[in-house]
Scaffold this active site. Structure first.
Site, PDB file in Angstrom:
ATOM      1  N   THR A   1     -21.132   3.640  10.916  1.00  0.00           N
ATOM      2  CA  THR A   1     -21.374   3.508   9.479  1.00  0.00           C
ATOM      3  C   THR A   1     -20.505   4.425   8.620  1.00  0.00           C
ATOM      4  OG1 THR A   1     -23.042   3.586   7.728  1.00  0.00           O
ATOM      5  CG2 THR A   1     -23.318   5.137   9.548  1.00  0.00           C
TER       6      THR A   1
ATOM      7  N   LYS B   1     -32.402  -6.593  10.015  1.00  0.00           N
ATOM      8  CA  LYS B   1     -32.415  -7.190   8.675  1.00  0.00           C
ATOM      9  C   LYS B   1     -33.473  -8.280   8.489  1.00  0.00           C
ATOM     10  CE  LYS B   1     -27.649  -6.299   7.236  1.00  0.00           C
ATOM     11  NZ  LYS B   1     -26.440  -6.889   6.637  1.00  0.00           N
TER      12      LYS B   1
END
Length: 282
Positions: free
Chosen positions: A20, A71
């Site tokens: 990330t 998600k």
């Protein structure tokens, strides 16, 4: 960064999360505005997702970004969903003030593209039919594109996505086809969006979903892949004289949307972008 008892925590949950670039981007934004926040990454195993959300709430964490593989599954642990997140069926941002889920991926892509071209009334091709394609395609429909063509190696998956969008009544003009047939659609298209992982690090294959010979100078070419910054597809776009849009801009704008949801403050786009450029060594 001065972390103290009053510091508010936001962050990212996913697995893996080592790749990330969000922490330096958000922390640069907090420093720029002098906000007493810190952004941290948290590796969360799927079997611990429910307890992670419960624990984050108990720890007074202000907000979370959500990445693969959480998600979709995270939705069942939220109290409320933003309208577009409900349509997409996936969440990438949680605001713990009301345990509400949002999806900022699509608007991040739209804002990146709109640096060079409006999407309204445009004929758009989206390659891929996974999570990123779904988020972007729903937002394209919401923003009033003239037509949407979804191309995927698995055409059945593309058809399912197209039907879901049609059922939302946001748009009526949607086509699907195999990604292999992309060249026949490019001539009459205004925008090409790649949501497939082709060309992503570390698998740097010299592969592109389309070649320069199939593109035209007025075509806007956006690649959601941001590592490397200049993908094979974007190199082909530049060769054709088309207008390239880099994946880093989607990362930037989806992050800015999350920032504004959590803080209620206008995101310092320049500081966030400069942080990304530095982190990616561009």
């Amino acid at each position: 960064m001065n972390i103290q008892g009053s510091t508010k925590i936001v962050g990212l949950i996913g697995q893996p999360i080592e790749h990330t670039f969000s922490p330096p981007m958000h922390n640069a934004a907090f420093m720029k505005l002098g906000l007493d926040y810190v952004y941290l990454p948290f590796s969360v195993n799927p079997i611990n997702l429910k307890s992670a959300i419960s624990g984050a709430k108990s720890l007074s964490i202000q907000g979370l970004n959500v990445t693969i593989p959480h998600k979709i599954d995270v939705i069942k642990y939220l109290d409320e969903l933003d309208e577009i997140a409900k349509l997409i069926g996936a969440v990438n941002t949680i605001d713990f003030k009301n345990l509400k889920g949002y999806n900022t991926d699509g608007i991040g892509a739209i804002k990146a593209i709109e640096e060079v071209s409006n999407v309204k009334n445009k004929n758009v091709i989206v390659s891929g039919a996974g999570g990123a394609s779904r988020a972007i395609s729903f937002y394209l429909a919401k923003f009033g594109v003239e037509s949407l063509t979804i191309l995927n190696r698995n055409v059945v998956k593309a058809e399912k996505l197209a039907n879901d969008i049609l059922n939302s009544d946001l748009i009526g003009n949607i086509k699907t086809d195999s990604l292999e047939n992309i060249s026949k659609y490019l001539t009459k298209s205004d925008i090409l969006i790649n949501t497939t992982p082709l060309g992503m690090n570390p698998s740097l294959e010299a592969v592109s979903i389309a070649n320069a010979n199939d593109m035209h100078e007025d075509l806007v070419v956006f690649d959601a892949v941001y590592n490397p910054n200049e993908t094979v597809l974007l190199k082909e776009a530049i060769k054709a004289g088309a207008k390239p849009v880099y994946g880093i801009k989607m990362l930037l704008y989806q992050g800015a949307e999350s920032f504004e949801i959590w803080t209620g403050k206008k995101a310092p786009i320049k500081a966030m972008y400069e942080s990304l450029i530095k982190t990616l060594n561009l």
